[in-house]
Design an enzyme around this catalytic site. Sequence first.
Site, PDB file in Angstrom:
ATOM      1  N   CYS A  83      10.409  13.012 -87.214  1.00 13.11           N
ATOM      2  CA  CYS A  83      11.430  13.979 -87.648  1.00 13.11           C
ATOM      3  C   CYS A  83      11.002  14.664 -88.939  1.00 13.11           C
ATOM      4  O   CYS A  83      11.638  15.604 -89.379  1.00 13.11           O
ATOM      5  CB  CYS A  83      12.763  13.289 -87.836  1.00 13.11           C
ATOM      6  SG  CYS A  83      12.724  12.113 -89.177  1.00 13.11           S
TER       7      CYS A  83
ATOM      8  N   LYS B  36      21.797  -0.980 -81.107  1.00 17.01           N
ATOM      9  CA  LYS B  36      21.516  -0.457 -79.756  1.00 17.01           C
ATOM     10  C   LYS B  36      20.215   0.332 -79.869  1.00 17.01           C
ATOM     11  O   LYS B  36      20.207   1.469 -80.336  1.00 17.01           O
ATOM     12  CB  LYS B  36      22.684   0.442 -79.322  1.00 17.01           C
ATOM     13  CG  LYS B  36      22.897   0.575 -77.844  1.00 17.01           C
ATOM     14  CD  LYS B  36      21.847   1.326 -77.088  1.00 17.01           C
ATOM     15  CE  LYS B  36      21.679   2.770 -77.393  1.00 17.01           C
ATOM     16  NZ  LYS B  36      20.415   3.325 -76.845  1.00 17.01           N
TER      17      LYS B  36
HETATM   18  P1  NAD Z   1      17.966  10.934 -78.483  1.00 19.08           P
HETATM   19  O1  NAD Z   1      19.005  11.709 -79.200  1.00 19.08           O
HETATM   20  O2  NAD Z   1      17.656  11.288 -77.074  1.00 19.08           O
HETATM   21  O3  NAD Z   1      18.375   9.373 -78.447  1.00 19.08           O
HETATM   22  C1  NAD Z   1      18.790   8.703 -79.625  1.00 19.08           C
HETATM   23  C2  NAD Z   1      19.691   7.530 -79.216  1.00 19.08           C
HETATM   24  O4  NAD Z   1      20.841   8.031 -78.532  1.00 19.08           O
HETATM   25  C3  NAD Z   1      19.034   6.544 -78.271  1.00 19.08           C
HETATM   26  O5  NAD Z   1      19.416   5.249 -78.648  1.00 19.08           O
HETATM   27  C4  NAD Z   1      19.588   6.915 -76.904  1.00 19.08           C
HETATM   28  O6  NAD Z   1      19.660   5.812 -76.029  1.00 19.08           O
HETATM   29  C5  NAD Z   1      20.976   7.429 -77.243  1.00 19.08           C
HETATM   30  N1  NAD Z   1      21.454   8.481 -76.335  1.00 19.08           N
HETATM   31  C6  NAD Z   1      20.707   9.299 -75.545  1.00 19.08           C
HETATM   32  N2  NAD Z   1      21.512  10.156 -74.879  1.00 19.08           N
HETATM   33  C7  NAD Z   1      22.777   9.893 -75.266  1.00 19.08           C
HETATM   34  C8  NAD Z   1      24.058  10.456 -74.953  1.00 19.08           C
HETATM   35  N3  NAD Z   1      24.176  11.462 -74.091  1.00 19.08           N
HETATM   36  N4  NAD Z   1      25.143   9.943 -75.555  1.00 19.08           N
HETATM   37  C9  NAD Z   1      25.039   8.925 -76.424  1.00 19.08           C
HETATM   38  N5  NAD Z   1      23.860   8.358 -76.776  1.00 19.08           N
HETATM   39  C10 NAD Z   1      22.743   8.832 -76.203  1.00 19.08           C
HETATM   40  O7  NAD Z   1      16.652  10.973 -79.398  1.00 19.08           O
HETATM   41  P2  NAD Z   1      15.202  10.458 -79.034  1.00 19.08           P
HETATM   42  O8  NAD Z   1      14.594  11.376 -78.041  1.00 19.08           O
HETATM   43  O9  NAD Z   1      15.231   9.003 -78.739  1.00 19.08           O
HETATM   44  O10 NAD Z   1      14.476  10.614 -80.454  1.00 19.08           O
HETATM   45  C11 NAD Z   1      13.887  11.804 -80.906  1.00 19.08           C
HETATM   46  C12 NAD Z   1      14.857  12.587 -81.739  1.00 19.08           C
HETATM   47  O11 NAD Z   1      15.270  11.840 -82.865  1.00 19.08           O
HETATM   48  C13 NAD Z   1      14.235  13.866 -82.305  1.00 19.08           C
HETATM   49  O12 NAD Z   1      15.180  14.889 -82.232  1.00 19.08           O
HETATM   50  C14 NAD Z   1      13.948  13.492 -83.750  1.00 19.08           C
HETATM   51  O13 NAD Z   1      13.870  14.587 -84.648  1.00 19.08           O
HETATM   52  C15 NAD Z   1      15.110  12.618 -84.046  1.00 19.08           C
HETATM   53  N6  NAD Z   1      14.865  11.764 -85.196  1.00 19.08           N
HETATM   54  C16 NAD Z   1      15.497  12.077 -86.344  1.00 19.08           C
HETATM   55  C17 NAD Z   1      15.268  11.327 -87.482  1.00 19.08           C
HETATM   56  C18 NAD Z   1      15.942  11.673 -88.772  1.00 19.08           C
HETATM   57  O14 NAD Z   1      15.817  10.916 -89.699  1.00 19.08           O
HETATM   58  N7  NAD Z   1      16.656  12.766 -88.878  1.00 19.08           N
HETATM   59  C19 NAD Z   1      14.392  10.232 -87.428  1.00 19.08           C
HETATM   60  C20 NAD Z   1      13.775   9.932 -86.219  1.00 19.08           C
HETATM   61  C21 NAD Z   1      14.016  10.711 -85.101  1.00 19.08           C
END
Ligand code: NAD
Length: 487
Positions: free
Chosen positions: A279, A171
């Site tokens: 991240c 997804k």
């Molecule tokens: P996000 O948490 O908004 O979304 C991540 C995923 O969750 C997406 O597929 C999204 O569609 C889904 N999603 C969004 N809201 C949701 C909900 N309420 N319930 C269930 N699923 C939901 O993150 P983003 O804005 O897409 O990405 C940026 C974030 O990801 C930053 O916090 C970054 O630090 C983090 N990140 C972490 C790593 C790591 O390795 N730790 C790597 C890359 C990005």
Amino acid sequence: MIQCLNFVGGQFVAGSGAAQTVKSPLTGKEIGTFRHSTAQDIDAAVKIAKKASMAWGKTPAKERATLLLNLRTILLRDLETIASQVSAESGKTVAEAKAGLMKGIEVLEFATSLQNADQGGRMQVSRGVFCEYRREALGVVAGITPFNFPAMVPMWMIPIALGVGNAFVWKPSDKVPLTSNLLAKTIHEAGFPAGSFTVLQGGRESVEAILDHQDISAVGFVGSSPIAKKVYERGSAQGKRVLALGGAKNPIILMPDADPEMATRGIADSFTGCAGQRCMAASVLLAVMDQEGKTEKLIQGIVEKARSIQVGKEMGALISRESLDRLTGAIATAEKEGAKVLLDGRNPKISTELSEGNWLGPTILDQVKPGSTAACDELFGPLLSIVRFQNLSDAISFEASSAFGNACSVFTQNGAVAERVANESTAGMIGVNIGVPVPREPFSFGGTKTSKFGVGDITGQTGVEFWSQLKKVTVKWAETSDKNWMS
Ligand code: NAD
């Protein structure tokens, strides 16, 4: 406009949920559309994946690795096309998009080596009795990924999960769904059987349907901490194996004795690369001050390096208007709280064709208060907050107080200082004179505290453990004279 689809049973099909458009962060223009996947779409796709997983899981590891090797060749052939798509929908530069995909290919290379490296084990545990490990797939597993690396983060999961014999359901982020169709094409062309790889577009509701589906055994998630926590809790409550990587606020400790070129270049690149939407990006600089003004000079050097970065050419855009508003709001709040703006990236000069994009240039705030939003919260943009300390111990204590634990780096030429930071830092990935301390295979990727929910890491050998299980088989073929409890 690209019509972005689901990929189910080896075919591209539309989901039956609500339609959504995709805008390019670079230009603000609409570049694609997709439909969300409903719980019924997900159930139908998982049924097909489950059937496919039976045969795929029994395919010898060597044959699975051959398809991964095909995939590597195709990905390298299509690198430019995929990188342009990643850039258009995520806002990063094409060079950054290529580098991200190459990093994903490193995970793929690791997965192709499993046929040679993962020998299992067999030994005589009692007279005439042999015990052996068999590594088995889990069945149908899922990956949920964030916007900031449309190709790389999925590639942390796909090669290992498929390589150990699972059917994988992906997804992608609803902010960057388009790249998933290119990856599905390459995976199909590599020869992976229909149903072994599935793409389901969607947002929160699709994620919840995946977490609640009884035929999905494991879920890998990468995204922000609040969502990672929710995903971990809901998936675990459904009896799934869940590994959920969250957000970050990565500190860099700057010592007065740091090598000026390594430190200023390393720190400027770390907080501005991918417009700070990594991240592993540095976002708070813990500057350990000295009497001779060496740290002060290093700070000036970072400002000059960051000032010279060309926005729109060497640095990409923020994902959305909301992101831009969040960052400009945080800068204004920090100013009100007494921070000094050493470098102001608001309203950067940008060419006319990119003028509707989401642009913020490199921004550096000094004299940031230790407990403030700019010092503690993930803001996810090209913003570096400098918090000044009088000694290393206080900087280390600040690092330990963070809710996050992805990365922590130190710039110094003193081995004892570096060793102390490596020992005492609470983060999962430590850098010494490295601004973005991403481990390379076979070393694994994963943080601590709210940067990760679950056990193990997402790549490397712990990734293999996460996506598979060990069966223990104990065998006796002949009666022995000296019987014991096992005989
Ligand atoms: P996000 O948490 O908004 O979304 C991540 C995923 O969750 C997406 O597929 C999204 O569609 C889904 N999603 C969004 N809201 C949701 C909900 N309420 N319930 C269930 N699923 C939901 O993150 P983003 O804005 O897409 O990405 C940026 C974030 O990801 C930053 O916090 C970054 O630090 C983090 N990140 C972490 C790593 C790591 O390795 N730790 C790597 C890359 C990005």
